[in-house]
Design a protein around this motif. Structure first.
Motif, PDB file in Angstrom:
ATOM      1  N   ASP A  98      -0.809   6.424  -7.998  1.00  0.00           N
ATOM      2  CA  ASP A  98      -1.632   5.181  -7.931  1.00  0.00           C
ATOM      3  C   ASP A  98      -2.850   5.938  -6.720  1.00  0.00           C
ATOM      4  OD1 ASP A  98      -0.231   3.700  -9.611  1.00  0.00           O
ATOM      5  OD2 ASP A  98      -0.053   2.140  -6.978  1.00  0.00           O
TER       6      ASP A  98
ATOM      7  N   GLN B  63     -11.797   1.334  -3.682  1.00  0.00           N
ATOM      8  CA  GLN B  63     -11.220  -0.675  -3.891  1.00  0.00           C
ATOM      9  C   GLN B  63     -10.717  -1.417  -4.867  1.00  0.00           C
ATOM     10  OE1 GLN B  63     -16.082  -0.826  -3.242  1.00  0.00           O
ATOM     11  NE2 GLN B  63     -16.050  -2.617  -2.240  1.00  0.00           N
ATOM     12  N   GLU B  64      -9.810  -0.647  -5.070  1.00  0.00           N
ATOM     13  CA  GLU B  64      -8.861  -0.724  -5.934  1.00  0.00           C
ATOM     14  C   GLU B  64      -7.743  -0.505  -5.734  1.00  0.00           C
ATOM     15  OE1 GLU B  64      -8.965   1.461  -9.650  1.00  0.00           O
ATOM     16  OE2 GLU B  64     -11.238   0.851 -10.419  1.00  0.00           O
ATOM     17  N   SER B  65      -6.993  -1.319  -5.832  1.00  0.00           N
ATOM     18  CA  SER B  65      -5.372  -1.063  -5.081  1.00  0.00           C
ATOM     19  C   SER B  65      -4.522  -0.235  -5.614  1.00  0.00           C
ATOM     20  CB  SER B  65      -5.083  -3.052  -4.726  1.00  0.00           C
ATOM     21  OG  SER B  65      -5.914  -3.911  -4.708  1.00  0.00           O
TER      22      SER B  65
ATOM     23  N   LYS C 195       0.092   1.138  -4.538  1.00  0.00           N
ATOM     24  CA  LYS C 195       1.046   0.757  -4.718  1.00  0.00           C
ATOM     25  C   LYS C 195       1.836   1.371  -4.500  1.00  0.00           C
ATOM     26  CE  LYS C 195       0.783  -4.038  -5.994  1.00  0.00           C
ATOM     27  NZ  LYS C 195       1.515  -5.131  -7.211  1.00  0.00           N
TER      28      LYS C 195
ATOM     29  N   GLY D 227       0.625  -1.353   0.038  1.00  0.00           N
ATOM     30  CA  GLY D 227      -0.049  -0.052  -0.113  1.00  0.00           C
ATOM     31  C   GLY D 227       0.644   1.457  -0.084  1.00  0.00           C
TER      32      GLY D 227
ATOM     33  N   THR E  46      -8.378  -2.705   9.884  1.00  0.00           N
ATOM     34  CA  THR E  46      -8.354  -2.430   8.774  1.00  0.00           C
ATOM     35  C   THR E  46      -9.869  -1.994   8.808  1.00  0.00           C
ATOM     36  OG1 THR E  46      -7.657  -3.954   7.556  1.00  0.00           O
ATOM     37  CG2 THR E  46      -9.728  -2.610   6.585  1.00  0.00           C
TER      38      THR E  46
ATOM     39  N   THR F  52      -9.506   2.960   2.069  1.00  0.00           N
ATOM     40  CA  THR F  52      -9.011   1.403   2.492  1.00  0.00           C
ATOM     41  C   THR F  52      -7.765   1.009   3.194  1.00  0.00           C
ATOM     42  OG1 THR F  52     -10.516   0.323   1.297  1.00  0.00           O
ATOM     43  CG2 THR F  52      -9.316  -1.122   2.914  1.00  0.00           C
TER      44      THR F  52
ATOM     45  N   THR G 261      -4.472   1.358   1.270  1.00  0.00           N
ATOM     46  CA  THR G 261      -3.939  -0.172   0.681  1.00  0.00           C
ATOM     47  C   THR G 261      -5.132   0.180  -0.336  1.00  0.00           C
ATOM     48  OG1 THR G 261      -5.986  -1.432   1.748  1.00  0.00           O
ATOM     49  CG2 THR G 261      -3.944  -1.880   2.329  1.00  0.00           C
ATOM     50  N   GLU G 262      -6.129   0.091  -0.608  1.00  0.00           N
ATOM     51  CA  GLU G 262      -6.988   1.019  -1.821  1.00  0.00           C
ATOM     52  C   GLU G 262      -7.907   1.720  -2.259  1.00  0.00           C
ATOM     53  OE1 GLU G 262     -10.475  -1.762  -1.498  1.00  0.00           O
ATOM     54  OE2 GLU G 262      -8.792  -3.655  -1.894  1.00  0.00           O
TER      55      GLU G 262
END
Length: 497
Positions: free
Chosen positions: A463, A455-457, A459, A427, A489, A482, A451-452
């Motif tokens: 991003d 709801q998409e990862s 890194k 993340g 979490t 997230t 981390t998201e």
């Protein structure tokens, strides 16, 4: 003066109270037409007297008193040498006190606790609060006619603060029936009876002020009343006007330990099955799902595409749990369980707990902006299992990236070590949050791991920035983040408009 909630016992448990409770007003009914129509009866009028009802019910309410041995404190090192002026009136007092502290053979002190209870079976089964008898070496019961009997503990359930006692007697005792707490309405009359301090039965009357109150416990379901409830009344019954038990008096809201007209009783629909399980097996078994949940606010609900804040948001799923086996995922919102609506997060633990162990049920969850149904086989909650409700100290927060004063960084060996992140963590790290920023005020802190986004990862910091920009360009008001922090979490709706 700080208000507090205290269990109604000589040693109160203090917790914070939610904000003030709302009162509803009933509009007047106007007559229309040539003749006035009769005014509808919104509620039964107050009885002329509660005397007949009280006379019938008082013999079923008992005084519960316990004793326990208080251990002498260990003497750690030499006793302090107290220097007092010669002739001081405290000189002898402190000498006697220190001598008792130094004497390892001093007899143990006996402590006494007082509360109330009520008879549910003529053979001698008595219900009370767990906190009344907790830690007791001996339990005794004083009946309405002053008869004193030794009681044995059949079983207890600290999670709901309930306990069941049994007394042995050759005569039939006057018992009271359970009622349906789901039928009573806000504004209905209730009668509270206790037997505090061995003084005899005490009767107070009032109305039901609110339902479904919670004090932070996973299985809380309290009725609120303005009937005066005082210390020593813990474990006593609350009756409806049929003379049925619809609650067990347990706590009061008070600035000074006395009743101020806000009392709480455990709802009979929660208490009755717990007591029946204790009576039949001495212990309580509950259904278990294996999720940690988070409350949804309106912003988070909007981020998930829900029409309003409802359901229980799954913040994590325990490995090898019934939820994991049913493919329930982090980020799912559980809307229904076994055909029962989940209007808010704190209802889910109660619903799951009441579901028979081993039963296969349907759960309706909100995932990817649509409802789906999964089949769950309910497990059994063990004492060492993680509680079903998430830590209430984890806030439901909101925040942005740059405009809210957040600085982001990718993960490396140094940052993993600094913030205690293991090698598997993936993340974008929050390395700084400006103290005057809305994000900081809402709880976002350095060390939180994004981390998201939506709801998409993610890194890398780029991003995150790209997805926030895309949300703005798409005229979205908020985007869902997230976050992972200290092994927990949580979900954050970030306003981007």
């Amino acid at each position: 003066m700080t208000e507090n909630i205290s269990t109604i016992s000589p040693a109160p448990l203090l917790v914070r109270l939610p904000r003030a409770l709302a009162m509803a007003a009933v509009a007047a009914v106007l007559a229309v037409g040539p003749l006035a129509a009769p005014t509808p009866a919104f509620a039964a009028s107050a009885p002329e007297s509660f005397a007949d009802m009280a006379q019938k019910l008082l013999p079923s309410v008992v005084n519960v008193y316990t004793t326990q041995t208080a251990k002498q404190p260990e003497q750690r090192g030499p006793a302090p040498d107290l220097q007092l002026p010669p002739g001081s009136p405290f000189e002898q007092f402190f000498k006697d006190f220190m001598n008792r502290q130094r004497n390892p053979n001093a007899p143990p002190r006996r402590q006494t606790s007082l509360g109330s209870g009520f008879i549910i079976d003529e053979s001698g089964f008595i219900v009370t609060n767990n906190h009344v008898i907790d830690g007791a070496d001996e339990i005794s019961v004083r009946l309405h006619d002053e008869t004193e009997l030794k009681a044995t503990l059949v079983g207890k359930d600290p999670r709901t603060d309930l306990a069941l006692l049994k007394v042995e007697t050759s005569r039939k005792l006057p018992a009271v029936p359970w009622g349906n707490s789901g039928d009573i309405r806000i504004g209905d009359w209730v009668l509270a009876i206790g037997n505090p301090f061995g003084l005899g039965g005490t009767v107070t009357a009032g109305i039901l002020s609110a339902r479904n109150r919670s004090m932070g416990g996973a299985y809380d379901d309290f009725l609120q009343t303005d009937a005066s409830i005082n210390r020593g009344n813990s474990g006593g019954p609350m009756f409806n006007m049929k003379g049925e038990v619809i609650g067990i008096n347990s706590a009061i809201l008070s600035p000074n330990g006395g009743s101020v007209g806000i009392g709480f009783a455990i709802a009979s629909n929660l208490a009755k099955p717990v007591i029946e399980q204790i009576r039949n097996g001495g212990q309580v078994k509950r259904g278990w799902l294996g999720v940690r949940i988070q409350k949804l606010d309106e912003d988070v609900a909007t981020g998930f595409g829900l029409d309003k804040a409802r359901g229980a948001l799954v913040s994590s799923v325990q490995e090898n749990s019934p939820a994991a086996k049913a493919q329930i995922k982090q980020g799912d919102v559980i809307l229904k369980f076994d055909g029962r609506d989940v209007p808010e997060s704190d209802r889910l633990p109660r619903i799951v707990a009441d579901t028979p162990i081993g039963k296969a049920v349907d759960a309706t969850v909100w995932r990817n902006r649509k409802e789906i149904t999964v089949k769950v086989t309910v497990g059994e909650l063990k004492e060492d299992e993680v509680a079903a409700a998430a830590d209430p100290n984890v806030p439901a927060v909101t925040g942005e990236v740059k405009s809210l004063g957040l600085t982001l960084a990718g993960l490396n060996a140094q940052s993993r070590e600094k913030y205690g992140l293991d090698e598997s963590a993936v993340g974008v790290l929050v390395t700084d949050a400006a103290q005057d920023s809305p994000a900081f005020e809402k709880g976002v802190r350095p060390g939180d791991l994004i981390t998201e986004v939506g709801q998409e990862s993610v890194k890398t910091p780029n991003d995150v920035s790209d997805k926030i920009k895309a949300a703005r360009d798409g005229k979205k008001k908020s985007v869902l983040l997230t976050l992972s922090s200290r092994g927990e979490t949580r979900f954050v709706a970030v306003r981007v408009d």
